[in-house]
Design a protein around this motif. Structure first.
Motif, short mmCIF file in Angstrom:
data_model
loop_
_atom_site.label_atom_id
_atom_site.label_comp_id
_atom_site.label_asym_id
_atom_site.label_seq_id
_atom_site.Cartn_x
_atom_site.Cartn_y
_atom_site.Cartn_z
N THR A 154 -13.27 11.68 -13.25
CA THR A 154 -13.72 10.41 -12.65
C THR A 154 -15.11 9.98 -13.13
OG1 THR A 154 -14.60 11.62 -10.75
CG2 THR A 154 -12.34 10.82 -10.60
N ASN A 156 -16.26 10.35 -16.56
CA ASN A 156 -16.40 10.38 -18.02
C ASN A 156 -17.21 9.20 -18.53
OD1 ASN A 156 -15.04 12.75 -18.56
ND2 ASN A 156 -13.04 11.78 -18.76
N GLN A 158 -19.61 7.47 -16.99
CA GLN A 158 -21.03 7.67 -16.67
C GLN A 158 -21.65 8.72 -17.60
OE1 GLN A 158 -18.62 7.34 -14.53
NE2 GLN A 158 -19.24 6.21 -12.69
N TYR A 167 -16.98 7.95 -25.96
CA TYR A 167 -16.10 8.41 -24.89
C TYR A 167 -15.25 9.59 -25.36
CZ TYR A 167 -13.17 8.06 -20.73
OH TYR A 167 -12.54 8.33 -19.55
N GLY A 279 -14.93 12.34 -7.02
CA GLY A 279 -15.48 11.01 -7.24
C GLY A 279 -16.45 10.60 -6.15
N SER A 405 -11.19 6.48 -16.57
CA SER A 405 -12.57 6.00 -16.51
C SER A 405 -12.88 5.06 -17.66
CB SER A 405 -13.52 7.21 -16.53
OG SER A 405 -14.85 6.80 -16.38
N HIS A 409 -13.53 1.59 -15.65
CA HIS A 409 -14.95 1.55 -15.28
C HIS A 409 -15.66 0.33 -15.83
CE1 HIS A 409 -18.97 2.88 -14.27
NE2 HIS A 409 -19.33 2.74 -15.54
N PRO A 417 -16.67 5.92 -9.27
CA PRO A 417 -15.97 7.22 -9.33
C PRO A 417 -15.08 7.48 -8.13
CG PRO A 417 -18.23 7.47 -10.05
CD PRO A 417 -18.10 6.07 -9.55
N LEU A 420 -11.91 5.47 -8.70
CA LEU A 420 -11.10 6.12 -9.72
C LEU A 420 -10.42 7.37 -9.16
CD1 LEU A 420 -13.50 5.84 -12.81
CD2 LEU A 420 -11.32 4.66 -12.51
#
Length: 635
Positions: A154, A156, A158, A167, A279, A405, A409, A417, A420
């Motif tokens: 949840t 990734n 950030q 990513y 999260g 995410s 996101h 989070p 998610l």
């Protein structure tokens, strides 16, 4: 002088008549003819088509009465003697003279399988509290391992922003440990033949502990974060592959199904449940580090549990009749008396702690064949087919989970989070329910048939196909409406707001749940099919148990390795909406084609596949099939 005169000697008396013997017939008299018996012609029978089965010379003693005063969880019956030839060098001259042991209480009529030895250090002879302590100590580390696998799902996005990396690099924090755990799992299987399981548990637990504590203070360094995750991945392998072997070492066959079901459910609960809470915990100022801080608290209980609660369970339980020659005196000795009932006391506890050495297993002679058995089990046909039938759904489920995410996101969704994590609710529920049904369904475990197998393949593949296809097509259809409804320069702003309202997140959670249910329906066929294969190819119960453990671990390692690859690769294909649609179409169609091919192969050549299992794993010695002489020349 002349010789003296010879006196007449007395006449010798005639021998007494033998009244018991038959008087001889007078000479020259012919013997009377014997009466001829009437010759009965044998009945005409059709020629035999196959040799008749061998039958025992005398019936065996079954289900003897309970002997009063039996201690522990066992009771013994009368001696069962198997007939054999009296010749020294006969093939059947081994006399099996043993005392059969039975269960206790409601299992009093069940013969214990495997039969425990008379050694009190045999894990099968442990008291109940010691068995349960060992089992739930292992379950604690299985739970910690499951939490660590999905702890970053949840956050990734950030992490990518915080570390200023791609990513894909952040997804590798989950994918690389999964791949490493597959290799360390195989290494632990081989090493357990040499040093036992306890040293591997201790080393793996230490690696997981170091990696988890290290992760509490890596918010500013991606390299340190990756190093900590590598430590964790190296420690996951032992708890992924050795736990089933420990359950087989400790519990009898009628006790294993419940423990294996608990083990499987705990692994699923702790894999897909933590993102729901992780999260929420990651929304504070400390971010994702708070999850590792909370998890580190559980090591206050986990470290003493693995140190004091997980003794060595590997034990050489080879029967005397297999280790001694038929003519030795030891082969005919009576078994030792049963150990007295164990009473928990301070003295017993002290003796228990003293015996907890880091390394206490000393195998008789680890041969080369036993060391190469795990790699051979990994490439057995049944292992590979079970991996292929569930590889694509299982790996794409992990790939989608690691990409949530990335997808939701950024704009236009900007999911936190905790939001998610809510998407994991349906996969968590449906996967747990599916696993519980298949593990507690008696017909599935005890009466597995080809029809049930084909039904499971069809149902699991259909659910997976619906989940994969709907996930990609729903998101792509929502994202492609912007250009048709919004004009000119305002497309980048108003279209994003419009799209954010059109995507249904409950629907996305539901289709992910369908995919998870399909994955674990296909996984439900692993145990029954491996059980059928090992019963067909193994020479005895010990070999069958070991091969079941190796083949199950092989399926798990293959799937874990491919899941790690997809966790890293799927974000590269899913960053564009059109790429996500093509990816889902390809995986969905490939799964249906693969299911049809594998199902057909199993339906038509199921017995041939099991025969090849025996050949690949070298369970069938082809040299024994070569005729070198007559069997009767030896006996």
């Amino acid at each position: 002088p002349p010789p003296p005169p010879v006196k007449d000697l007395p006449a010798r008396p005639p021998p007494p008549l033998n009244t018991t013997s038959r008087p001889s017939s007078p000479p020259n008299r012919p013997l009377p003819p014997r009466p001829m018996s009437k010759q009965i012609p044998p009945p005409s029978l059709p020629p035999p088509t196959r040799p008749p089965p061998l039958r025992p010379q005398q019936p065996l003693t079954m289900n003897p009465p309970t002997r009063p005063g039996t201690s522990g969880s066992q009771k013994t019956g009368t001696t069962a003697s198997f007939p054999g030839s009296s010749k020294r060098m006969s093939w059947t001259s081994t006399v099996v003279n043993r005392r059969i042991k039975y269960g206790q209480g409601k299992f009093g009529s069940i013969e214990l399988v495997p039969q425990p030895s008379d050694d009190p250090d045999d894990p099968l002879n442990w008291p109940t509290w010691r068995k349960e302590l060992n089992f739930y100590s292992l379950m604690l580390f299985v739970a910690i391992t499951g939490v660590l696998k999905t702890i970053l799902m949840t956050v990734n996005a950030q992490l990518a922003e915080s570390y200023e990396v791609s990513y894909t690099a952040v997804a590798a924090l989950t994918g690389v440990p999964l791949i490493l755990s597959s290799f360390t799992g195989l290494a632990c299987l081989i090493a357990s033949r040499i040093c036992g399981k306890r040293p591997l548990y201790l080393v793996s637990g230490l690696l997981v502990f170091i990696g988890t504590v290290w992760n509490t203070n890596v918010a500013s360094s991606y390299a340190q974060h990756m190093a900590a995750r590598v430590f964790q991945g190296l420690g996951w392998g032992a708890f992924d592959t050795l736990v089933l072997g420990s359950i087989q070492d400790t519990f009898f066959e009628h006790e294993r199904n419940l423990r294996i079901a608990i083990h499987t459910i705990i692994a699923i609960l702790t894999t897909w449940g933590p993102p729901l809470l992780g999260g929420v915990a990651s929304q504070g100022t400390t971010g994702f580090s708070l999850q590792f801080t909370i998890l580190s608290v559980f090591f206050v209980f986990a470290i003493p549990a693995i140190t004091l609660g997980i003794p060595e369970t590997s034990f050489d339980r080879t029967p005397i009749s297999q280790t001694q020659t038929p003519a030795t005196t030891r082969s005919y000795k009576k078994p030792l008396p049963l150990a007295p009932r164990t009473i928990f006391s301070l003295e017993y506890l002290t003796d228990y702690i003293v015996k907890l050495k880091p390394y206490s297993y000393s195998p008789s002679s680890p041969s080369r064949s036993s060391l190469i058995q795990p790699p051979l089990a990994f490439i057995a046909p049944t292992t590979l087919l079970l991996f292929l039938i569930s590889a694509l759904p299982h790996s794409i489920l992990w790939g989608f989970s690691s990409s949530l995410s990335l997808l939701f996101h950024p704009l236009p969704f900007i999911l936190s989070p905790s939001s998610l994590g809510a998407l994991f609710l349906t996969p968590f529920l449906l996967s747990t329910i599916t696993v519980a049904i298949f593990n507690f369904l008696p017909q599935w475990q005890n009466r597995f048939s080809p029809k049930l197998h084909m039904t499971a393949i069809s149902l699991g593949s259909l659910l997976s196909f619906i989940g994969i296809l709907t996930f990609g097509l729903h998101i792509d259809s929502c994202m492609s409406r912007a250009t048709d409804d919004v004009d000119g320069d305002t497309t980048s702003i108003y279209a994003l707001e419009y799209l954010g309202e059109k995507v249904s997140f409950p629907a996305i959670s539901f289709v992910l749940g369908l995919l998870a249910a399909g994955v674990y329906v296909l996984e439900g066929t692993v145990r029954p099919l491996i059980k059928v294969s090992t019963a067909f190819t193994s020479s005895n119960l010990g070999v069958a148990t070991r091969n079941t453990w190796d083949m199950t671990a092989g399926v798990s390692c293959w799937r874990g390795m491919l899941a790690g690859i997809c966790v890293i690769a799927v974000p590269n294909a899913a960053w564009a909406w059109d790429g996500l649609r093509r990816l889902c179409l390809g995986f969905g169609i490939a799964q249906m084609v693969l299911a049809a091919v594998v199902g057909t192969v199993w339906w038509l050549w199921g017995e041939g596949i099991r025969r090849w299992d025996g050949r690949v794993m070298r369970l069938v010695d082809l040299e024994m099939l070569k005729r070198t002489g007559s069997f009767f020349d030896v006996d």
